[in-house]
Scaffold this active site. Sequence first.
Site, mmCIF file in Angstrom:
data_model
loop_
_atom_site.group_PDB
_atom_site.id
_atom_site.type_symbol
_atom_site.label_atom_id
_atom_site.label_comp_id
_atom_site.label_asym_id
_atom_site.label_seq_id
_atom_site.Cartn_x
_atom_site.Cartn_y
_atom_site.Cartn_z
ATOM 1 N N PRO A 134 40.169 96.757 30.980
ATOM 2 C CG PRO A 134 42.179 96.880 31.648
ATOM 3 C CD PRO A 134 40.980 97.498 31.935
ATOM 4 C CB CYS A 135 37.799 92.616 30.235
ATOM 5 S SG CYS A 135 36.680 93.049 28.751
#
Length: 170
Positions: A134-135
């Site tokens: 989840p950047c």
Amino acid sequence: MTACTTLSSPVGDLFLVGEESGTAPGGTALTSLSMPGQRRVPVVQGGGRRDPGAFAVIAAQIGAYFDGKLDCFDIEFTVSGSDFQQRVWAAVEEIPYGTSTTYGALAARLGMARADVRALGGAIGANPLLLVRPCHRVVGADGSMKGYAGGLEAKRHLLTLEGVLQPMLG
């Protein structure tokens, strides 16, 4: 054997690439998940095959995520990237659903000097597993949307879905 497929989503078509794995749920370890317009989209060479069935378990989890029924993926993925990138990506994976952090805070958590924030951003930008790693949960110091390989509109959508941002009224 490399397999790939395209999966429809609320942020556009997702392009998935994976490798056969005897330990992965569904038999496929995810190598890449990319979004429309993204730079560095993987090219599947001659040995790859289109096989939506190979991604059934992964697709079900992605669907549940977009339906608001899943907040943590259980997907096996292949390891790639430099030691530095892997260290940054491991820290990104620890950012909980429904929260965000800043590039500076993430760098501090990793014991990096402030001058290294640009390198951290580069590692985040090279993440081959958008959405599942989840950047999108990493934002600017002032809370603003900063660089996301899938585009800022997709980043806003994901953070709104997760409850980090309030829906825009129109």
